[in-house]
Design a protein around this motif. Structure first.
Motif, mmCIF file in Angstrom:
data_model
loop_
_atom_site.group_PDB
_atom_site.id
_atom_site.type_symbol
_atom_site.label_atom_id
_atom_site.label_comp_id
_atom_site.label_asym_id
_atom_site.label_seq_id
_atom_site.Cartn_x
_atom_site.Cartn_y
_atom_site.Cartn_z
ATOM 1 N N GLY A 47 -15.457 -6.840 -4.331
ATOM 2 C CA GLY A 47 -14.691 -6.264 -3.237
ATOM 3 C C GLY A 47 -14.120 -7.338 -2.327
ATOM 4 O O GLY A 47 -12.950 -7.278 -1.927
ATOM 5 N N ALA A 48 -14.961 -8.341 -2.048
ATOM 6 C CA ALA A 48 -14.491 -9.438 -1.197
ATOM 7 C C ALA A 48 -13.334 -10.179 -1.866
ATOM 8 O O ALA A 48 -12.355 -10.557 -1.212
ATOM 9 N N ILE A 49 -13.431 -10.341 -3.197
ATOM 10 C CA ILE A 49 -12.361 -11.032 -3.916
ATOM 11 C C ILE A 49 -11.082 -10.211 -3.882
ATOM 12 O O ILE A 49 -9.971 -10.746 -3.720
ATOM 13 N N ALA A 50 -11.225 -8.875 -3.962
ATOM 14 C CA ALA A 50 -10.055 -8.003 -3.892
ATOM 15 C C ALA A 50 -9.365 -8.154 -2.549
ATOM 16 O O ALA A 50 -8.140 -8.290 -2.463
ATOM 17 N N ARG A 51 -10.157 -8.175 -1.469
ATOM 18 C CA ARG A 51 -9.605 -8.296 -0.124
ATOM 19 C C ARG A 51 -8.901 -9.655 0.033
ATOM 20 O O ARG A 51 -7.790 -9.734 0.543
ATOM 21 N N ARG A 52 -9.580 -10.683 -0.435
ATOM 22 C CA ARG A 52 -9.053 -12.032 -0.296
ATOM 23 C C ARG A 52 -7.742 -12.178 -1.078
ATOM 24 O O ARG A 52 -6.744 -12.688 -0.566
ATOM 25 N N GLY A 53 -7.750 -11.661 -2.353
ATOM 26 C CA GLY A 53 -6.546 -11.735 -3.162
ATOM 27 C C GLY A 53 -5.420 -10.930 -2.536
ATOM 28 O O GLY A 53 -4.259 -11.329 -2.574
ATOM 29 N N GLY A 54 -5.774 -9.759 -1.946
ATOM 30 C CA GLY A 54 -4.755 -8.927 -1.326
ATOM 31 C C GLY A 54 -4.129 -9.598 -0.123
ATOM 32 O O GLY A 54 -2.900 -9.618 0.029
ATOM 33 N N LEU A 55 -4.971 -10.200 0.735
ATOM 34 C CA LEU A 55 -4.460 -10.875 1.928
ATOM 35 C C LEU A 55 -3.543 -12.022 1.535
ATOM 36 O O LEU A 55 -2.512 -12.250 2.158
ATOM 37 N N ALA A 56 -3.919 -12.725 0.443
ATOM 38 C CA ALA A 56 -3.080 -13.843 0.009
ATOM 39 C C ALA A 56 -1.735 -13.333 -0.478
ATOM 40 O O ALA A 56 -0.719 -14.008 -0.324
ATOM 41 N N GLY A 57 -1.714 -12.118 -1.080
ATOM 42 C CA GLY A 57 -0.459 -11.585 -1.604
ATOM 43 C C GLY A 57 0.274 -10.722 -0.602
ATOM 44 O O GLY A 57 1.258 -10.077 -0.957
ATOM 45 N N GLY A 58 -0.190 -10.637 0.621
ATOM 46 C CA GLY A 58 0.508 -9.872 1.642
ATOM 47 C C GLY A 58 0.207 -8.387 1.607
ATOM 48 O O GLY A 58 0.936 -7.582 2.167
ATOM 49 N N ALA A 59 -0.869 -7.968 0.924
ATOM 50 C CA ALA A 59 -1.235 -6.546 0.878
ATOM 51 C C ALA A 59 -2.610 -6.364 1.498
ATOM 52 O O ALA A 59 -3.249 -7.340 1.895
ATOM 53 N N GLN A 60 -3.042 -5.111 1.602
ATOM 54 C CA GLN A 60 -4.370 -4.861 2.152
ATOM 55 C C GLN A 60 -5.457 -5.354 1.190
ATOM 56 O O GLN A 60 -6.431 -5.952 1.595
ATOM 57 N N SER A 61 -5.264 -5.051 -0.108
ATOM 58 C CA SER A 61 -6.244 -5.524 -1.073
ATOM 59 C C SER A 61 -5.642 -5.511 -2.473
ATOM 60 O O SER A 61 -4.640 -4.849 -2.722
ATOM 61 N N ASP A 62 -6.262 -6.267 -3.348
ATOM 62 C CA ASP A 62 -5.808 -6.383 -4.727
ATOM 63 C C ASP A 62 -6.486 -5.287 -5.542
ATOM 64 O O ASP A 62 -7.715 -5.205 -5.552
ATOM 65 N N PRO A 63 -5.732 -4.403 -6.190
ATOM 66 C CA PRO A 63 -6.382 -3.263 -6.872
ATOM 67 C C PRO A 63 -7.142 -3.640 -8.147
ATOM 68 O O PRO A 63 -8.004 -2.886 -8.571
ATOM 69 N N VAL A 64 -6.823 -4.802 -8.739
ATOM 70 C CA VAL A 64 -7.454 -5.112 -10.037
ATOM 71 C C VAL A 64 -8.970 -5.251 -9.922
ATOM 72 O O VAL A 64 -9.713 -4.582 -10.648
ATOM 73 N N PRO A 65 -9.495 -6.071 -8.987
ATOM 74 C CA PRO A 65 -10.972 -6.150 -8.902
ATOM 75 C C PRO A 65 -11.599 -4.814 -8.563
ATOM 76 O O PRO A 65 -12.701 -4.511 -9.043
ATOM 77 N N GLN A 66 -10.891 -3.985 -7.770
ATOM 78 C CA GLN A 66 -11.469 -2.679 -7.444
ATOM 79 C C GLN A 66 -11.595 -1.813 -8.685
ATOM 80 O O GLN A 66 -12.595 -1.123 -8.881
ATOM 81 N N ALA A 67 -10.566 -1.890 -9.550
ATOM 82 C CA ALA A 67 -10.643 -1.119 -10.794
ATOM 83 C C ALA A 67 -11.791 -1.637 -11.661
ATOM 84 O O ALA A 67 -12.503 -0.858 -12.291
ATOM 85 N N LEU A 68 -11.968 -2.955 -11.664
ATOM 86 C CA LEU A 68 -13.050 -3.522 -12.465
ATOM 87 C C LEU A 68 -14.408 -3.058 -11.941
ATOM 88 O O LEU A 68 -15.325 -2.796 -12.720
ATOM 89 N N VAL A 69 -14.527 -2.953 -10.597
ATOM 90 C CA VAL A 69 -15.804 -2.533 -10.024
ATOM 91 C C VAL A 69 -16.169 -1.144 -10.533
ATOM 92 O O VAL A 69 -17.328 -0.865 -10.853
#
Lengths: 133, 605
Positions: A47-69
């Protein structure tokens, strides 16, 4: 420390507590629960990686790690179910064996593996009693 | 001709990559259908789909050789990293073929034992469904290129393998299965953590894309690229540690002897021949395909050192086992050690002769070990037990079985022209190229120890049965031996002959595993090794020490009690006590964390 880092550290802490419990836990059920704690820690890190990846890409969170979770949760659920089923069967079989041993005239099954004979310190998973008492 | 024309686009044409989809879908479909069809039809379904699977694996390999490039199929047309891509290269094709052949042979062998009439509905349905599950997991592992999909595949494999241990429903089997499951789960948690870190560093889980990113990092100035590189290696170390636990590399082997020794024989054959190889194959992918510079890392020394430890301790423990199936299980632990010499001896972009050696070891050990476990099951059926001290003279009652045991055993010992010989000499040539002279003696010593336990089996099998008919062993007396049908020897014999004659295959066949791996040169390496093996002097150089050791063991065994015997036995008890300590849960858990730290330290530092 931003929030992604905070959650990452929390996840790492959970993994650490879980590993401690899984390795040093006394009963099998406790070890199984500790494994689930490790799993939760790993998912929190995802989840933390999703948030971090999302912030880097200008979004709230990256959906890929969330789907993996979600997939990971299903796998962990299946693993826990399988392990609990094994524990229940083990307790039932051990109970039957104990009551059979109480009656005289019963003999050992020859095909039962006798690993205890050559591993002196081997205690096996053991201590099932703590699980269902 | 029309048939050939019709299938030509798949075998040699533009559609060849489409073969990968049914290769993976077939076992998965079978896995889903088997419980619906019920116990009566599950066996037929499993065997029929294994036949089709073998044809598909052959077709995939033919298409791969025709294309001379990896076959890539994107499921649903979605490309990586979001979609799931299946990719077949040389080693994967080899593994697909091996899996299909072995599962089919083991399945045919087990068709009588696991039928509704012999084993009951529950065990029958479970066995054939789990067999399909193991197959699905393995095919997923061989074809996957995405670290998360590989995680799912290896979990499918584990969840199918664990219940196989306790098919007969004894308490000790449930204990073994639970221990196996829990340790494997710790391993997968570490693997998943590593995969998560990898996703955080590179934003993708596709092995090829991570490799490209790493190669790009290498060209950056070190202060920018260094962090990404260190984080990647830490992630690989996490995944690698998890996989070591699943492969049961000694001393992380606490679950393997009770699990493989206690499972029904066909299940043990599947577990020992194939399941532990699945996680090893993933280690192969990680360290050779994902990490660009394994030869420069010190982590190879750790993995190779553990491999040597496993070879020596595993063979010693096998020599001391009182039960035949446990002996075979400990020999598996030793043979797993041979696989890990790949890591210190790998050279070049695709591993060089060490990679060829490791892949041949996977094949050779799988063939020989499946054969040995099936034969151990045969002896278990015939005598009702497999306690070696009580099997005196079993070779007189079952000479054909003993002969096949010897053939499979010689393949493990590594006499030319067996697969084991190829493995040892290829590793030796890789070590000579690197100037690392200290690895090959360990291999030779391991081979001699294997010869020792084989000679022990032989001398028990041929020793005269105890004169006083106490009824404990008395095999040659033949009073209560259950005659097993001779057809049950077909599959083990075929497997053992294949393992023993692996080196006589035309070297060009070995080049299958080189596809998409530039510079591996398997065919030339194998040809070079075999050239010197079949000369009389070359043969005696490997056979002489083996025969000497065997003779010593046979003499020692026939001499009976002596002062030397008691001294050796007390040393043996010490080794067994140490090994028993290693198999305690807490020791194994602490060692798991220790190896994680060492791997992180040696690969980053």
């Amino acid at each position: 420390m931003n929030e992604a880092q905070l959650y990452g550290v929390c996840g790492a802490g959970l993994v650490g507590i879980g590993l401690y419990g899984a390795i040093l836990g006394r009963s099998t059920l406790r070890r199984l629960l500790a494994f689930n704690l490790v799993g939760s820690g790993v998912f929190l890190i995802f989840g933390a990686i999703a948030r971090r990846g999302g912030l880097a890409g200008g979004a709230q969170s990256d959906p890929v790690p969330q789907a993996l979770v979600i997939t990971g949760l299903v796998v962990a659920f299946a693993a826990t179910a399988l392990a609990v089923a094994l524990l229940i069967r083990l307790a039932t079989v051990a109970h039957e064996a104990a009551s059979a041993a109480a009656t005289p005239g019963s003999t050992d099954d020859p095909s039962t593996p006798a690993t205890a004979s050559q591993g002196r310190g081997e205690r096996g998973p053991g201590h099932v009693g703590a699980g269902h008492s | 001709m029309t048939l050939l024309n019709a299938i030509d686009p798949w075998l040699a044409g533009p559609r060849s990559a489409e073969l990968l989809f049914p290769t993976l879908a077939l076992p998965v479909l079978g896995l889903l259908l088997a419980p619906l069809l019920g116990a009566r039809w599950a066996r037929l379904l499993a065997l029929a789909s294994l036949v089709v699977g073998l044809v598909l694996a052959l077709a995939c390999t033919a298409a791969l050789v025709a294309a001379d490039a990896p076959l890539v199929y994107a499921l649903g047309g979605w490309a990586a990293p979001l979609g799931v891509e299946l990719r077949l290269d040389g080693p994967a094709a080899l593994m697909l073929l091996l899996t299909a052949v072995l599962l089919l042979l083991i399945g045919l062998h087990a068709a009588g034992e696991f039928s509704v009439r012999a084993a009951g509905r529950r065990a029958t349905l479970a066995f054939w469904t789990l067999l399909l599950g193991v197959w699905a997991g393995l095919d997923g592992l061989f074809l996957g290129r995405d670290l998360f999909n590989l995680y799912v595949a290896i979990e499918v494999l584990t969840f199918s393998a664990v219940p196989m241990v306790c098919l007969k429903g004894h308490a000790a089997q449930f204990q073994a299965a639970f221990q196996y499951l829990l340790f494997a789960l710790l391993g997968s948690a570490l693997y998943l953590l590593g995969a998560g870190l990898m996703l955080g560093v590179h934003g993708t889980l596709d092995i090829a894309q991570i490799r490209v990113a790493l190669d790009a990092v290498a060209t950056h100035p070190p202060d920018i690229g260094g962090d990404a590189r260190a984080a990647t290696l830490a992630a690989v170390a996490l995944m690698s540690t998890g996989l070591l636990a699943k492969t049961a590399l000694m001393p992380l082997h606490l679950w393997l002897p009770p699990a493989h020794g206690g499972a029904p024989a066909p299940a043990s054959a599947v577990l020992s021949a194939l399941v532990v190889k699945g996680s090893f194959f993933l280690l192969f992918r990680l360290w050779l395909d994902l990490v660009p510079d394994l030869p420069q890392l010190h982590v190879g020394l750790l993995l190779g050192g553990l491999g040597v430890f496993a070879i020596l301790l595993g063979n010693l423990m096998a020599l001391m086992q009182a039960r035949l199936k446990l002996l075979v299980a400990y020999s598996t632990l030793a043979q797993i050690g041979y696989l890990f010499l790949l890591f210190p001896l790998a050279s070049g972009a695709s591993g060089g002769p060490a990679a060829t050696a490791a892949l041949i070891q996977v094949v050779s050990h799988a063939l020989a070990k499946a054969s040995l476990f099936l034969l151990a099951g045969r002896i278990l059926v015939a005598f009702g037990h497999d306690r070696l001290p009580a099997l005196d003279g079993f070779g007189r009652a079952m000479p054909a079985t003993l002969l096949v045991i010897l053939m499979a055993g010689l393949a493990l010992v590594g006499l030319p022209p067996s697969g084991g010989y190829l493995v040892k000499s290829l590793y030796a040539s890789a070590a000579a190229d690197l100037g690392a002279w200290w690895w090959p003696p360990a291999l030779e010593l391991g081979g001699l120890l294997s010869a020792a336990y084989l000679a022990r089996i032989l001398s028990i099998a041929l020793s005269p049965a105890p004169a006083s008919g106490t009824g404990t062993g008395a095999a040659a007396g033949g009073g209560h031996i259950l005659r097993a049908p001779i057809t049950g020897l077909a599959a083990p014999a075929l497997l053992a002959v294949c393992a023993l004659l692996l080196g006589l295959l035309p070297p060009a066949l070995f080049s299958v595993m080189d596809v998409a791996r530039p510079g591996m040169g398997s065919a030339t390496a194998v040809a070079g090794v075999m050239l010197s093996a079949l000369t009389p002097s070359g043969f005696w150089r490997s056979a002489g020490p083996v025969l000497t050791v065997a003779l010593v063991v046979v003499l020692f065994h026939s001499a009976g009690e002596s002062a030397w015997g008691r001294r050796i036995a007390s040393i043996g008890r010490g080794v067994a006590g140490f090994e028993g300590w290693l198999r305690q849960w807490r020791t194994a858990g602490a060692l798991l964390l220790l190896f994680l730290l060492i791997q992180v330290w040696t690969s980053i530092g």
